[in-house]
Design a protein around this motif. Structure first.
Motif, mmCIF file in Angstrom:
data_model
loop_
_atom_site.group_PDB
_atom_site.id
_atom_site.type_symbol
_atom_site.label_atom_id
_atom_site.label_comp_id
_atom_site.label_asym_id
_atom_site.label_seq_id
_atom_site.Cartn_x
_atom_site.Cartn_y
_atom_site.Cartn_z
ATOM 1 N N ASP A 1 0.764 -1.252 0.094
ATOM 2 C CA ASP A 1 0.621 -0.196 0.014
ATOM 3 C C ASP A 1 0.756 1.165 -0.018
ATOM 4 O O ASP A 1 1.439 1.289 1.063
ATOM 5 N N PHE A 2 0.013 2.272 -0.635
ATOM 6 C CA PHE A 2 1.362 3.709 -0.503
ATOM 7 C C PHE A 2 -0.171 4.749 -1.151
ATOM 8 O O PHE A 2 -0.941 4.604 -1.711
ATOM 9 N N SER A 3 0.201 5.448 0.198
ATOM 10 C CA SER A 3 -0.980 6.456 -0.145
ATOM 11 C C SER A 3 0.051 7.410 0.764
ATOM 12 O O SER A 3 0.630 8.081 1.276
ATOM 13 N N ILE A 4 -1.163 8.747 0.452
ATOM 14 C CA ILE A 4 -0.517 10.053 0.674
ATOM 15 C C ILE A 4 -1.205 10.698 1.897
ATOM 16 O O ILE A 4 -2.542 10.574 1.475
ATOM 17 N N ASN A 5 -0.924 11.527 2.696
ATOM 18 C CA ASN A 5 -2.110 11.998 3.900
ATOM 19 C C ASN A 5 -1.446 13.304 3.371
ATOM 20 O O ASN A 5 -0.807 13.960 4.135
ATOM 21 N N LYS A 6 -2.060 14.184 3.063
ATOM 22 C CA LYS A 6 -2.461 15.906 2.531
ATOM 23 C C LYS A 6 -2.219 16.039 4.068
ATOM 24 O O LYS A 6 -1.012 17.820 4.127
ATOM 25 N N ILE B 1 3.656 3.940 3.325
ATOM 26 C CA ILE B 1 3.900 2.812 2.499
ATOM 27 C C ILE B 1 4.132 2.097 3.475
ATOM 28 O O ILE B 1 4.428 1.616 4.976
ATOM 29 N N LYS B 2 3.450 0.608 3.215
ATOM 30 C CA LYS B 2 3.437 -0.804 4.052
ATOM 31 C C LYS B 2 3.660 -1.691 2.889
ATOM 32 O O LYS B 2 2.690 -1.594 1.771
ATOM 33 N N ARG B 3 4.293 -2.677 3.684
ATOM 34 C CA ARG B 3 4.784 -3.915 2.234
ATOM 35 C C ARG B 3 5.331 -5.565 2.960
ATOM 36 O O ARG B 3 6.284 -5.030 3.856
ATOM 37 N N GLU B 4 5.154 -5.760 2.012
ATOM 38 C CA GLU B 4 4.494 -7.686 2.604
ATOM 39 C C GLU B 4 6.018 -8.182 2.193
ATOM 40 O O GLU B 4 6.273 -8.457 1.357
ATOM 41 N N PHE B 5 6.982 -8.777 3.225
ATOM 42 C CA PHE B 5 8.147 -9.918 2.457
ATOM 43 C C PHE B 5 7.567 -11.058 2.616
ATOM 44 O O PHE B 5 7.504 -11.358 4.276
ATOM 45 N N ASN B 6 8.196 -12.389 1.563
ATOM 46 C CA ASN B 6 8.101 -13.692 1.988
ATOM 47 C C ASN B 6 9.933 -13.970 3.242
ATOM 48 O O ASN B 6 10.040 -14.529 2.138
#
Length: 167
Positions: free
Chosen positions: A8-13, A20-25
């Motif tokens: 997930d990539f989001s912007i909070n103005k 940014i939230k990212r999972e990894f194996n």
């Protein structure tokens, strides 16, 4: 092994942040090393066809990572991360800025404060990143420079590296 990794990539103005939230194996040790050791950072940090090249890395609170994004034509764009807080396998906080090859900040370009949190659950490691900027205009500037696309490619590079390390 999970194949649909969360991203997930989001912007909070209102807060001038990119989240940014990212999972990894991979387990926490492998992901932590990928974020903290030059020999791994140099293999995934730059979006292709660029590559990262570390000049110095002092991974301690108060230390600095000085590196270049190197183009296929061997042009170097220098950046630095000044480490402010480190909690082993849990948290890295750094000040990020464009600079010259000696680490002198380029004050004409945006800088950001990164907070990188690591958590692990059953061989999946989640990296949660918050980039705080001085203004929303700074966010717009780095997005125009291709940050979202470039960082997304870096996350894919990290996936490839972690697959290789897991063999």
């Amino acid at each position: 092994m999970k194949s649909d990794l969360f991203f997930d990539f989001s912007i909070n103005k209102e807060n001038n942040t990119i989240v940014i939230k990212r999972e990894f194996n991979a387990n926490s040790e492998q992901v932590w090393q990928a974020w903290t050791k030059a020999e791994f950072l140099d293999r995934w940090w730059a979006p292709k066809p660029y590559r990262a090249e570390t000049k110095t890395l002092n991974f301690t609170e108060g230390g600095m990572w000085l590196y270049a994004m190197v183009s296929p034509e061997n042009e170097k764009l220098w950046c630095k991360a000044n480490y402010q807080k480190i909690e082993f396998k849990k948290l890295i906080v750094w000040f990020d800025a464009f600079c010259d090859e000696s680490g002198n900040e380029n004050t004409e370009k945006p800088h950001s404060n990164w907070s990188i949190n690591f958590s692990t659950d059953d061989h999946l490691t989640t990296v949660h990143i918050i980039l705080k900027h001085d203004s929303y205009k700074d966010i717009e500037t780095i997005l125009e420079m291709g940050f979202k696309e470039g960082f997304t490619m870096c996350m894919e590079n990290l996936d490839e590296l972690l697959l290789e390390v897991n063999k």
